[in-house]
Scaffold this active site. Structure first.
Site, PDB file in Angstrom:
ATOM      1  N   ARG A 132       0.802  -1.229   0.000  1.00  0.00           N
ATOM      2  CA  ARG A 132       0.000   0.000   0.000  1.00  0.00           C
ATOM      3  C   ARG A 132       0.837   1.283   0.000  1.00  0.00           C
ATOM      4  O   ARG A 132       0.296   2.378  -0.104  1.00  0.00           O
ATOM      5  CB  ARG A 132      -0.962  -0.009   1.192  1.00  0.00           C
ATOM      6  CG  ARG A 132      -2.162  -0.907   0.957  1.00  0.00           C
ATOM      7  CD  ARG A 132      -3.094  -0.898   2.154  1.00  0.00           C
ATOM      8  NE  ARG A 132      -2.585  -1.727   3.237  1.00  0.00           N
ATOM      9  CZ  ARG A 132      -2.910  -1.557   4.512  1.00  0.00           C
ATOM     10  NH1 ARG A 132      -3.705  -0.556   4.867  1.00  0.00           N
ATOM     11  NH2 ARG A 132      -2.426  -2.354   5.443  1.00  0.00           N
ATOM     12  N   GLY A 178      -4.726  -7.411  16.136  1.00  0.00           N
ATOM     13  CA  GLY A 178      -4.914  -8.567  17.012  1.00  0.00           C
ATOM     14  C   GLY A 178      -5.450  -8.109  18.364  1.00  0.00           C
ATOM     15  O   GLY A 178      -4.982  -7.122  18.922  1.00  0.00           O
ATOM     16  N   GLU A 202      -6.498 -12.746  16.072  1.00  0.00           N
ATOM     17  CA  GLU A 202      -6.421 -11.800  14.955  1.00  0.00           C
ATOM     18  C   GLU A 202      -7.829 -11.385  14.524  1.00  0.00           C
ATOM     19  O   GLU A 202      -8.777 -12.153  14.648  1.00  0.00           O
ATOM     20  CB  GLU A 202      -5.669 -12.436  13.783  1.00  0.00           C
ATOM     21  CG  GLU A 202      -4.197 -12.698  14.061  1.00  0.00           C
ATOM     22  CD  GLU A 202      -3.440 -11.445  14.474  1.00  0.00           C
ATOM     23  OE1 GLU A 202      -3.421 -10.483  13.690  1.00  0.00           O
ATOM     24  OE2 GLU A 202      -2.897 -11.412  15.590  1.00  0.00           O
ATOM     25  N   ASN A 233       1.578   1.694   6.937  1.00  0.00           N
ATOM     26  CA  ASN A 233       1.185   0.849   5.814  1.00  0.00           C
ATOM     27  C   ASN A 233       1.021   1.625   4.524  1.00  0.00           C
ATOM     28  O   ASN A 233       1.023   1.053   3.450  1.00  0.00           O
ATOM     29  CB  ASN A 233      -0.134   0.130   6.132  1.00  0.00           C
ATOM     30  CG  ASN A 233       0.045  -0.875   7.246  1.00  0.00           C
ATOM     31  OD1 ASN A 233       0.919  -1.745   7.167  1.00  0.00           O
ATOM     32  ND2 ASN A 233      -0.721  -0.739   8.302  1.00  0.00           N
ATOM     33  N   ARG A 288      27.398  27.531   0.171  1.00  0.00           N
ATOM     34  CA  ARG A 288      27.613  26.147  -0.274  1.00  0.00           C
ATOM     35  C   ARG A 288      28.780  25.489   0.462  1.00  0.00           C
ATOM     36  O   ARG A 288      29.505  26.139   1.198  1.00  0.00           O
ATOM     37  CB  ARG A 288      27.814  26.138  -1.794  1.00  0.00           C
ATOM     38  CG  ARG A 288      26.530  26.524  -2.545  1.00  0.00           C
ATOM     39  CD  ARG A 288      26.773  26.739  -4.016  1.00  0.00           C
ATOM     40  NE  ARG A 288      27.470  25.607  -4.614  1.00  0.00           N
ATOM     41  CZ  ARG A 288      28.185  25.676  -5.733  1.00  0.00           C
ATOM     42  NH1 ARG A 288      28.294  26.840  -6.374  1.00  0.00           N
ATOM     43  NH2 ARG A 288      28.783  24.606  -6.211  1.00  0.00           N
ATOM     44  N   LYS A 299      31.158  29.387  -2.144  1.00  0.00           N
ATOM     45  CA  LYS A 299      31.476  27.958  -2.204  1.00  0.00           C
ATOM     46  C   LYS A 299      32.954  27.791  -1.936  1.00  0.00           C
ATOM     47  O   LYS A 299      33.764  28.509  -2.517  1.00  0.00           O
ATOM     48  CB  LYS A 299      31.140  27.382  -3.575  1.00  0.00           C
ATOM     49  CG  LYS A 299      31.357  25.888  -3.667  1.00  0.00           C
ATOM     50  CD  LYS A 299      31.903  25.432  -5.010  1.00  0.00           C
ATOM     51  CE  LYS A 299      33.365  25.770  -5.159  1.00  0.00           C
ATOM     52  NZ  LYS A 299      33.977  25.233  -6.382  1.00  0.00           N
ATOM     53  N   ASN A 346      35.809  44.362   1.429  1.00  0.00           N
ATOM     54  CA  ASN A 346      34.476  44.704   0.949  1.00  0.00           C
ATOM     55  C   ASN A 346      34.346  44.247  -0.502  1.00  0.00           C
ATOM     56  O   ASN A 346      35.115  44.672  -1.371  1.00  0.00           O
ATOM     57  CB  ASN A 346      34.251  46.216   1.042  1.00  0.00           C
ATOM     58  CG  ASN A 346      32.811  46.563   0.690  1.00  0.00           C
ATOM     59  OD1 ASN A 346      31.889  46.278   1.435  1.00  0.00           O
ATOM     60  ND2 ASN A 346      32.630  47.147  -0.483  1.00  0.00           N
ATOM     61  N   SER A 396      32.185  47.475  -7.507  1.00  0.00           N
ATOM     62  CA  SER A 396      31.039  46.732  -8.039  1.00  0.00           C
ATOM     63  C   SER A 396      31.291  46.204  -9.439  1.00  0.00           C
ATOM     64  O   SER A 396      32.016  46.801 -10.229  1.00  0.00           O
ATOM     65  CB  SER A 396      29.809  47.645  -8.074  1.00  0.00           C
ATOM     66  OG  SER A 396      29.457  48.002  -6.764  1.00  0.00           O
ATOM     67  N   ALA A 418      35.572  49.856  -9.972  1.00  0.00           N
ATOM     68  CA  ALA A 418      34.316  49.210 -10.384  1.00  0.00           C
ATOM     69  C   ALA A 418      34.401  48.775 -11.839  1.00  0.00           C
ATOM     70  O   ALA A 418      35.035  49.424 -12.661  1.00  0.00           O
ATOM     71  CB  ALA A 418      33.152  50.178 -10.187  1.00  0.00           C
TER      72      ALA A 418
HETATM   73  C1  UD1 Z   1       0.423  -8.191  13.374  1.00  0.00           C
HETATM   74  C2  UD1 Z   1      -0.103  -9.016  14.526  1.00  0.00           C
HETATM   75  C3  UD1 Z   1      -1.296  -8.305  15.150  1.00  0.00           C
HETATM   76  C4  UD1 Z   1      -0.933  -6.923  15.565  1.00  0.00           C
HETATM   77  C5  UD1 Z   1      -0.344  -6.142  14.403  1.00  0.00           C
HETATM   78  C6  UD1 Z   1       0.184  -4.823  14.863  1.00  0.00           C
HETATM   79  C7  UD1 Z   1       0.351 -11.325  13.990  1.00  0.00           C
HETATM   80  C8  UD1 Z   1      -0.186 -12.580  13.460  1.00  0.00           C
HETATM   81  N1  UD1 Z   1      -0.478 -10.304  14.019  1.00  0.00           N
HETATM   82  O1  UD1 Z   1      -0.571  -8.096  12.394  1.00  0.00           O
HETATM   83  O2  UD1 Z   1      -1.751  -9.038  16.272  1.00  0.00           O
HETATM   84  O3  UD1 Z   1      -2.074  -6.240  16.081  1.00  0.00           O
HETATM   85  O4  UD1 Z   1       0.749  -6.883  13.829  1.00  0.00           O
HETATM   86  O5  UD1 Z   1       0.551  -4.070  13.738  1.00  0.00           O
HETATM   87  O6  UD1 Z   1       1.492 -11.264  14.384  1.00  0.00           O
HETATM   88  N2  UD1 Z   1       6.232  -9.405   8.559  1.00  0.00           N
HETATM   89  C9  UD1 Z   1       7.273 -10.155   8.093  1.00  0.00           C
HETATM   90  N3  UD1 Z   1       7.001 -11.366   7.538  1.00  0.00           N
HETATM   91  C10 UD1 Z   1       5.764 -11.858   7.440  1.00  0.00           C
HETATM   92  C11 UD1 Z   1       4.697 -11.088   7.922  1.00  0.00           C
HETATM   93  C12 UD1 Z   1       4.960  -9.856   8.483  1.00  0.00           C
HETATM   94  O7  UD1 Z   1       8.423  -9.740   8.162  1.00  0.00           O
HETATM   95  O8  UD1 Z   1       5.620 -12.964   6.933  1.00  0.00           O
HETATM   96  C13 UD1 Z   1       6.516  -8.099   9.157  1.00  0.00           C
HETATM   97  C14 UD1 Z   1       5.939  -6.964   8.355  1.00  0.00           C
HETATM   98  O9  UD1 Z   1       6.884  -6.485   7.408  1.00  0.00           O
HETATM   99  C15 UD1 Z   1       5.668  -5.938   9.434  1.00  0.00           C
HETATM  100  C16 UD1 Z   1       5.336  -6.788  10.647  1.00  0.00           C
HETATM  101  O10 UD1 Z   1       5.897  -8.055  10.397  1.00  0.00           O
HETATM  102  O11 UD1 Z   1       6.804  -5.180   9.739  1.00  0.00           O
HETATM  103  C17 UD1 Z   1       3.858  -6.894  10.912  1.00  0.00           C
HETATM  104  O12 UD1 Z   1       3.232  -7.410   9.783  1.00  0.00           O
HETATM  105  P1  UD1 Z   1       1.786  -6.919   9.367  1.00  0.00           P
HETATM  106  O13 UD1 Z   1       1.334  -7.722   8.205  1.00  0.00           O
HETATM  107  O14 UD1 Z   1       1.737  -5.465   9.278  1.00  0.00           O
HETATM  108  O15 UD1 Z   1       0.948  -7.270  10.667  1.00  0.00           O
HETATM  109  P2  UD1 Z   1      -0.217  -8.307  10.832  1.00  0.00           P
HETATM  110  O16 UD1 Z   1       0.291  -9.683  10.643  1.00  0.00           O
HETATM  111  O17 UD1 Z   1      -1.362  -7.853  10.058  1.00  0.00           O
END
Ligand code: UD1
Ligand code: CA
Length: 462
Positions: A20, A146, A161, A234, A340, A358, A384, A412, A430
């Site tokens: 997103r 969650g 979740e 996000n 600069r 500069k 000056n 100048s 000048a």
């Molecule tokens: C997760 C939590 C949720 C919480 C929320 C807070 C779980 C299952 N859920 O939600 O309870 O309220 O975060 O924001 O844990 N990421 C990875 N690999 C993956 C999935 C995610 O590295 O396979 C990383 C993402 O890049 C991000 C973070 O984990 O930095 C959270 O992932 P995101 O998908 O935003 O959160 P949810 O799983 O929806």
């Protein structure tokens, strides 16, 4: 710091693409205060613990690694497919010490950049190698997050979740921020038992909470109230929102330190700003990199200052742009000056409107008040520089140096063709083009003599 600092492993999740964001840049490289979000998380983690940091990356892994290649003590784990937060943490486990019953893992998200170190420290303080501790938030807008499920005694027994929650659970306003401190050995065991039989078919890290409860492992929560501290990014709207939070925090710090801000909502700190006493900053000032302002410094509106030191009682007037300079005391710069890299303005210098410098040293008390270019030059004291003076430092191939002594007056609209030296006490008429050295005390006139033709008839129309 606490003893748990020693056996702490920090695991930072950063494998998500951030669809997103609508950007080819991996999400965690998008910036807050000109620093990648992941950089904020790494910095906070480093304040808590000097051990290695474990980063889980997937989308744009090479790009992310490159962005942090100068950082020591990072351990990278690749998560090829984003199969859930539990699956992500699994990728880091080989690097963690799971034999030691005293080990703890702090889980952070690379896209949650504004968590205060003090908040994380408080969470660590209430945890132990036997407890599962989590940061939770009470919010009127829990949708998508969650939910923290507590039993009748108020003890946490699970996280559910949004997509798996029943109607009743959806009413819960306490949410999982994702930030947890987990006993490392137990974490390893719990992760090995994780399944993905849920609405999203993912391996949820959050499922370990019910496992911990089933084993009577103590679970506690630190409930926080400032949502911005645990807000994830996000999309670009959330990025912009957190940028504002970050900037308001920075402005608050300045106000606390006694800086006068004409409008705290209209100052941007994109780096580190040090301030002395009685500093005043007008609206729309932007500070980048390392900037230091001495006592009594005044910054006018719409000024951009990067990597610069400004000594006491100097004023920078509206619209000036200053990059990589050292400015002395009681100097005056602008309005609309462009300073600069490599510029050194000594005490009591004046650089006025539409003057560009500069790689130039301007000696004490010297002035260029209007419309000039001074590049690759060294000026003595009390010089000056007249309006319209240009230092021709570039012959189309190479750059050359101009040296100007003390008490020199440049009339100048002169051009000083480098390499050239104007000795002390010289005076340039000048409109001169000066391309040979001027000896001490001389007047140099480098222009065609004026002729007056009396009774001149102007051309007439055919
Ligand atoms: C997760 C939590 C949720 C919480 C929320 C807070 C779980 C299952 N859920 O939600 O309870 O309220 O975060 O924001 O844990 N990421 C990875 N690999 C993956 C999935 C995610 O590295 O396979 C990383 C993402 O890049 C991000 C973070 O984990 O930095 C959270 O992932 P995101 O998908 O935003 O959160 P949810 O799983 O929806
Ligand atoms: Ca999500």
């Amino acid at each position: 710091m606490t003893s748990n600092k020693i056996k702490l492993d920090v695991v930072i999740l950063a494998a998500g693409k951030g669809t997103r964001m609508n950007s080819s840049l991996p999400k965690v490289l998008h910036q807050i205060g000109a620093k990648p979000m992941l950089g904020h998380v790494i910095d906070a983690a480093r304040e808590l613990c000097t051990n290695k940091l474990h980063l889980i990356v997937g989308y744009g892994a090479e790009h992310i690694k490159q962005a942090f290649e100068s950082e020591a003590n990072l351990v990278w784990a690749i998560q090829e497919q984003q199969l859930g937060t539990g699956h992500a943490v699994m990728q880091a486990m080989p690097g963690l010490n799971t034999e030691d019953e005293q080990g703890q893992a702090l889980i952070l998200y690379g896209d949650v950049p504004l968590t205060k170190t003090s908040t994380l420290q408080e969470l660590l303080d209430q945890s132990s190698p036997q407890t599962l501790s989590m940061l939770t938030l009470i919010t009127d807008n829990p949708t998508g997050l969650g939910r923290i499920v507590r039993d009748e005694k108020g003890t946490i027994c699970a996280i559910v979740e949004e997509k798996d929650a029943n109607k009743e659970q959806k009413q819960i306003k306490e949410i999982n921020t994702g930030i947890m401190v987990i006993p490392a050995a137990k974490l390893n065991r719990w992760l090995n038992a994780l399944g993905n039989d849920n609405a999203q078919g993912e391996y949820y890290l959050t499922d370990i909470v019910a496992m911990a409860a089933a084993e009577n492992c103590e679970i506690n929560a630190k409930v926080i109230t400032d949502a911005s501290e645990v807000q994830g990014v996000n999309d670009k709207a959330q990025l912009a929102e957190l940028e504002r939070h970050y900037q308001m925090n920075k402005a608050d710090e300045l106000l606390q330190a006694g800086v006068t801000l004409r409008d705290p909502a209209r100052v941007d700190i994109r780096g580190d700003l040090q301030t002395g006493a009685d500093v005043e900053i007008d609206i729309n000032a932007i500070f980048e990199g390392e900037v230091s302002l001495g006592n009594g410094v005044k910054i006018g509106p719409n000024v951009v200052i990067k990597d610069t030191t400004i000594a006491d009682n100097t004023i920078i007037l509206a619209g000036s742009n200053i990059d990589s300079a050292v400015i002395g005391e009681r100097a005056s710069v602008g309005p609309y000056a462009r300073i600069r890299p490599g510029t050194v303005l000594k005490d009591e210098t004046k650089i006025g409107n539409f003057v560009e410098t500069k790689n130039a040293v301007i000696g004490k008390g010297s002035k260029a008040s209007h419309l000039a270019y001074i590049g690759d030059a060294e000026l003595g004291e009390n010089v000056n520089i007249g309006a319209g003076t240009i230092v021709c430092n570039y012959d189309g191939v190479n750059k050359h140096k101009t040296t100007i002594g003390n008490n020199v007056f440049v009339g100048s609209n002169s051009v000083l063709v480098a390499p050239v030296t104007l000795a002390d006490n010289t005076f340039i008429a000048a409109g001169s083009a000066i391309n040979s050295d001027v000896p001490d005390g001389s007047l140099a006139v480098g222009r065609a003599r004026q002729r007056n033709i009396p009774g001149w008839k102007r051309p007439s129309k055919n």
